[in-house]
Design a protein around this motif. Structure first.
Motif, PDB file in Angstrom:
ATOM      1  N   ILE A  14       0.833  -1.203   0.000  1.00  0.00           N
ATOM      2  CA  ILE A  14       0.000   0.000   0.000  1.00  0.00           C
ATOM      3  C   ILE A  14       0.867   1.252   0.000  1.00  0.00           C
ATOM      4  O   ILE A  14       0.600   2.224  -0.723  1.00  0.00           O
ATOM      5  N   ASN A  15       1.927   1.230   0.798  1.00  0.00           N
ATOM      6  CA  ASN A  15       2.820   2.381   0.874  1.00  0.00           C
ATOM      7  C   ASN A  15       3.482   2.643  -0.481  1.00  0.00           C
ATOM      8  O   ASN A  15       3.587   3.790  -0.924  1.00  0.00           O
ATOM      9  N   LEU A  16       3.921   1.590  -1.140  1.00  0.00           N
ATOM     10  CA  LEU A  16       4.569   1.754  -2.439  1.00  0.00           C
ATOM     11  C   LEU A  16       3.606   2.303  -3.483  1.00  0.00           C
ATOM     12  O   LEU A  16       3.976   3.160  -4.296  1.00  0.00           O
ATOM     13  N   VAL A  17       2.371   1.832  -3.463  1.00  0.00           N
ATOM     14  CA  VAL A  17       1.381   2.324  -4.423  1.00  0.00           C
ATOM     15  C   VAL A  17       1.077   3.795  -4.169  1.00  0.00           C
ATOM     16  O   VAL A  17       0.987   4.598  -5.112  1.00  0.00           O
ATOM     17  N   LEU A  18       0.920   4.173  -2.908  1.00  0.00           N
ATOM     18  CA  LEU A  18       0.664   5.569  -2.581  1.00  0.00           C
ATOM     19  C   LEU A  18       1.852   6.455  -2.954  1.00  0.00           C
ATOM     20  O   LEU A  18       1.677   7.567  -3.472  1.00  0.00           O
ATOM     21  N   SER A  19       3.048   5.963  -2.713  1.00  0.00           N
ATOM     22  CA  SER A  19       4.247   6.732  -3.071  1.00  0.00           C
ATOM     23  C   SER A  19       4.364   6.882  -4.586  1.00  0.00           C
ATOM     24  O   SER A  19       4.722   7.958  -5.088  1.00  0.00           O
ATOM     25  N   GLY A  21       1.872   6.855  -6.696  1.00  0.00           N
ATOM     26  CA  GLY A  21       0.849   7.815  -7.084  1.00  0.00           C
ATOM     27  C   GLY A  21       1.250   9.246  -6.788  1.00  0.00           C
ATOM     28  O   GLY A  21       0.978  10.155  -7.573  1.00  0.00           O
ATOM     29  N   CYS A  22       1.900   9.443  -5.655  1.00  0.00           N
ATOM     30  CA  CYS A  22       2.382  10.776  -5.291  1.00  0.00           C
ATOM     31  C   CYS A  22       3.413  11.273  -6.296  1.00  0.00           C
ATOM     32  O   CYS A  22       3.350  12.420  -6.753  1.00  0.00           O
ATOM     33  N   LEU A  23       4.355  10.413  -6.659  1.00  0.00           N
ATOM     34  CA  LEU A  23       5.385  10.808  -7.627  1.00  0.00           C
ATOM     35  C   LEU A  23       4.765  11.105  -8.989  1.00  0.00           C
ATOM     36  O   LEU A  23       5.167  12.058  -9.666  1.00  0.00           O
ATOM     37  N   ARG A  24       3.794  10.316  -9.377  1.00  0.00           N
ATOM     38  CA  ARG A  24       3.131  10.559 -10.659  1.00  0.00           C
ATOM     39  C   ARG A  24       2.399  11.893 -10.653  1.00  0.00           C
ATOM     40  O   ARG A  24       2.447  12.644 -11.641  1.00  0.00           O
ATOM     41  N   LEU A  25       1.734  12.196  -9.571  1.00  0.00           N
ATOM     42  CA  LEU A  25       1.003  13.461  -9.472  1.00  0.00           C
ATOM     43  C   LEU A  25       1.955  14.654  -9.489  1.00  0.00           C
ATOM     44  O   LEU A  25       1.709  15.657 -10.175  1.00  0.00           O
ATOM     45  N   LEU A  26       3.063  14.546  -8.774  1.00  0.00           N
ATOM     46  CA  LEU A  26       4.007  15.658  -8.693  1.00  0.00           C
ATOM     47  C   LEU A  26       4.776  15.866  -9.991  1.00  0.00           C
ATOM     48  O   LEU A  26       5.253  16.977 -10.265  1.00  0.00           O
ATOM     49  N   SER A  27       4.935  14.793 -10.778  1.00  0.00           N
ATOM     50  CA  SER A  27       5.698  14.900 -12.031  1.00  0.00           C
ATOM     51  C   SER A  27       4.802  15.043 -13.250  1.00  0.00           C
ATOM     52  O   SER A  27       5.255  14.881 -14.374  1.00  0.00           O
ATOM     53  N   SER A  72      -0.323  -7.598  -8.421  1.00  0.00           N
ATOM     54  CA  SER A  72      -0.232  -6.994  -9.753  1.00  0.00           C
ATOM     55  C   SER A  72      -0.205  -5.472  -9.664  1.00  0.00           C
ATOM     56  O   SER A  72       0.608  -4.813 -10.330  1.00  0.00           O
ATOM     57  N   LEU A  73      -1.080  -4.899  -8.844  1.00  0.00           N
ATOM     58  CA  LEU A  73      -1.122  -3.443  -8.718  1.00  0.00           C
ATOM     59  C   LEU A  73       0.167  -2.916  -8.115  1.00  0.00           C
ATOM     60  O   LEU A  73       0.708  -1.892  -8.577  1.00  0.00           O
ATOM     61  N   VAL A  74       0.670  -3.567  -7.103  1.00  0.00           N
ATOM     62  CA  VAL A  74       1.920  -3.129  -6.479  1.00  0.00           C
ATOM     63  C   VAL A  74       3.066  -3.191  -7.489  1.00  0.00           C
ATOM     64  O   VAL A  74       3.885  -2.261  -7.585  1.00  0.00           O
ATOM     65  N   ALA A  75       3.120  -4.267  -8.277  1.00  0.00           N
ATOM     66  CA  ALA A  75       4.184  -4.410  -9.273  1.00  0.00           C
ATOM     67  C   ALA A  75       4.083  -3.340 -10.351  1.00  0.00           C
ATOM     68  O   ALA A  75       5.099  -2.745 -10.752  1.00  0.00           O
ATOM     69  N   VAL A  76       2.872  -3.070 -10.830  1.00  0.00           N
ATOM     70  CA  VAL A  76       2.687  -2.041 -11.857  1.00  0.00           C
ATOM     71  C   VAL A  76       3.055  -0.662 -11.313  1.00  0.00           C
ATOM     72  O   VAL A  76       3.689   0.145 -12.003  1.00  0.00           O
ATOM     73  N   ALA A  77       2.664  -0.380 -10.072  1.00  0.00           N
ATOM     74  CA  ALA A  77       2.997   0.910  -9.460  1.00  0.00           C
ATOM     75  C   ALA A  77       4.506   1.072  -9.308  1.00  0.00           C
ATOM     76  O   ALA A  77       5.055   2.144  -9.592  1.00  0.00           O
ATOM     77  N   CYS A  78       5.175   0.021  -8.865  1.00  0.00           N
ATOM     78  CA  CYS A  78       6.635   0.083  -8.707  1.00  0.00           C
ATOM     79  C   CYS A  78       7.324   0.258 -10.051  1.00  0.00           C
ATOM     80  O   CYS A  78       8.308   1.003 -10.167  1.00  0.00           O
ATOM     81  N   GLY A  80       6.024   1.726 -12.713  1.00  0.00           N
ATOM     82  CA  GLY A  80       5.809   3.106 -13.133  1.00  0.00           C
ATOM     83  C   GLY A  80       6.703   4.082 -12.394  1.00  0.00           C
ATOM     84  O   GLY A  80       7.238   5.031 -12.991  1.00  0.00           O
ATOM     85  N   MET A  81       6.882   3.872 -11.093  1.00  0.00           N
ATOM     86  CA  MET A  81       7.743   4.756 -10.311  1.00  0.00           C
ATOM     87  C   MET A  81       9.197   4.624 -10.773  1.00  0.00           C
ATOM     88  O   MET A  81       9.910   5.632 -10.890  1.00  0.00           O
ATOM     89  N   TYR A  82       9.627   3.397 -11.048  1.00  0.00           N
ATOM     90  CA  TYR A  82      11.003   3.194 -11.510  1.00  0.00           C
ATOM     91  C   TYR A  82      11.222   3.862 -12.862  1.00  0.00           C
ATOM     92  O   TYR A  82      12.280   4.484 -13.101  1.00  0.00           O
ATOM     93  N   GLN A  83      10.234   3.771 -13.751  1.00  0.00           N
ATOM     94  CA  GLN A  83      10.362   4.398 -15.058  1.00  0.00           C
ATOM     95  C   GLN A  83      10.487   5.914 -14.935  1.00  0.00           C
ATOM     96  O   GLN A  83      11.282   6.544 -15.644  1.00  0.00           O
ATOM     97  N   ARG A  84       9.706   6.518 -14.047  1.00  0.00           N
ATOM     98  CA  ARG A  84       9.780   7.967 -13.872  1.00  0.00           C
ATOM     99  C   ARG A  84      11.119   8.386 -13.275  1.00  0.00           C
ATOM    100  O   ARG A  84      11.679   9.415 -13.659  1.00  0.00           O
ATOM    101  N   LEU A  85      11.619   7.607 -12.353  1.00  0.00           N
ATOM    102  CA  LEU A  85      12.903   7.955 -11.742  1.00  0.00           C
ATOM    103  C   LEU A  85      14.053   7.797 -12.728  1.00  0.00           C
ATOM    104  O   LEU A  85      15.021   8.557 -12.690  1.00  0.00           O
ATOM    105  N   ARG A  86      13.937   6.805 -13.606  1.00  0.00           N
ATOM    106  CA  ARG A  86      14.970   6.603 -14.626  1.00  0.00           C
ATOM    107  C   ARG A  86      14.844   7.591 -15.774  1.00  0.00           C
ATOM    108  O   ARG A  86      15.825   7.875 -16.462  1.00  0.00           O
ATOM    109  N   GLY A  87      13.634   8.066 -16.026  1.00  0.00           N
ATOM    110  CA  GLY A  87      13.448   9.072 -17.068  1.00  0.00           C
ATOM    111  C   GLY A  87      13.149   8.540 -18.439  1.00  0.00           C
ATOM    112  O   GLY A  87      13.101   9.301 -19.407  1.00  0.00           O
ATOM    113  N   PHE A  88      12.929   7.230 -18.568  1.00  0.00           N
ATOM    114  CA  PHE A  88      12.557   6.687 -19.870  1.00  0.00           C
ATOM    115  C   PHE A  88      11.699   5.445 -19.653  1.00  0.00           C
ATOM    116  O   PHE A  88      11.848   4.749 -18.643  1.00  0.00           O
TER     117      PHE A  88
END
Length: 213
Positions: A14-19, A21-27, A72-78, A80-88
């Motif tokens: 849950i924490n990873l999904v919320l985090s 989502g937060c990164l997606r919203l801020l970026s 599945s949701l946790v994996a997809v969220a992680c 997405g977060m990894y992709q945003r942090l990597r930039g591609f």
């Protein structure tokens, strides 16, 4: 005294999904800025802070509302977060579309039947059914043959977590999909369909315009 391992896994998910989502919203507008990274990390830490008379972490109260999230949701969220942090992007657009279609179809199949809209409860097969396992195997092999890797990976990860008893639930469906993932997948499918329709309409209009001499 530490809580059971499946409680910790559920809270971490849950924490990873919320985090994520937060990164997606801020970026959303300016991309991933250093401030967005720091704020997301602060949210992740803050959600572990104990509050209230029971001294439970904040994420435990969120769990009381959201219930446990699927693997599945946790994996997809992680991802997405990894992709945003990597930039591609690490996953092609067609992979994302196929995953959204699969989860949207699964949700439209599972939840109406589980809510009693038929004479058969699809949720029941998640307790252990060769039919469900065979369906997942055929779906994964078909996706793999077409060059899709993400959906088979998600199915395999959910199966491994189910075998290990990572969550409190012992129903395989709860590892594969949850209502939050279902809503997100259906929304993305509708969004993609509207985008595709508008693009086709634009092409048709351009083709109907008379060419200038």
């Amino acid at each position: 005294m530490f809580p059971p391992a499946n409680d910790l896994i559920a809270l971490l998910g849950i924490n990873l999904v919320l985090s994520a989502g937060c990164l997606r919203l801020l970026s959303w507008r300016r991309g991933v800025t250093p401030w967005a990274k720091v704020f997301t990390a602060a949210v992740f830490v803050l959600l572990w802070c104990p509050v209230g008379p029971a001294r439970l972490p904040l994420v435990a109260y969120v769990r009381g509302i959201s219930s446990d999230l699927s693997i599945s949701l946790v994996a997809v969220a992680c991802l997405g977060m990894y992709q945003r942090l990597r930039g591609f992007p690490l996953v092609a657009q067609r992979e994302r579309v196929s995953v959204n279609l699969a989860f949207a179809a699964g949700a439209l199949f599972l939840y109406p039947l589980a809510l009693g809209w038929g004479d058969w409860d699809a949720y029941r097969v998640g307790w252990g059914s060769w039919a469900l396992w065979a369906t997942l195997l055929v779906l994964s092999l078909a996706c793999w043959a077409q060059g899709f890797r993400l959906l088979p990976a998600l199915v395999g990860l959910a199966l491994l977590a189910w075998v290990a008893g990572a969550l409190e639930s012992i129903n395989l469906w709860d590892y594969l999909i949850d209502p939050w993932l279902a809503v997100a997948a259906i929304y993305q499918c509708i969004k993609s369909a509207i985008g595709w329709g508008l693009a086709r309409l634009g092409v048709a209009r351009r083709g109907a315009m008379p060419s200038s001499a």
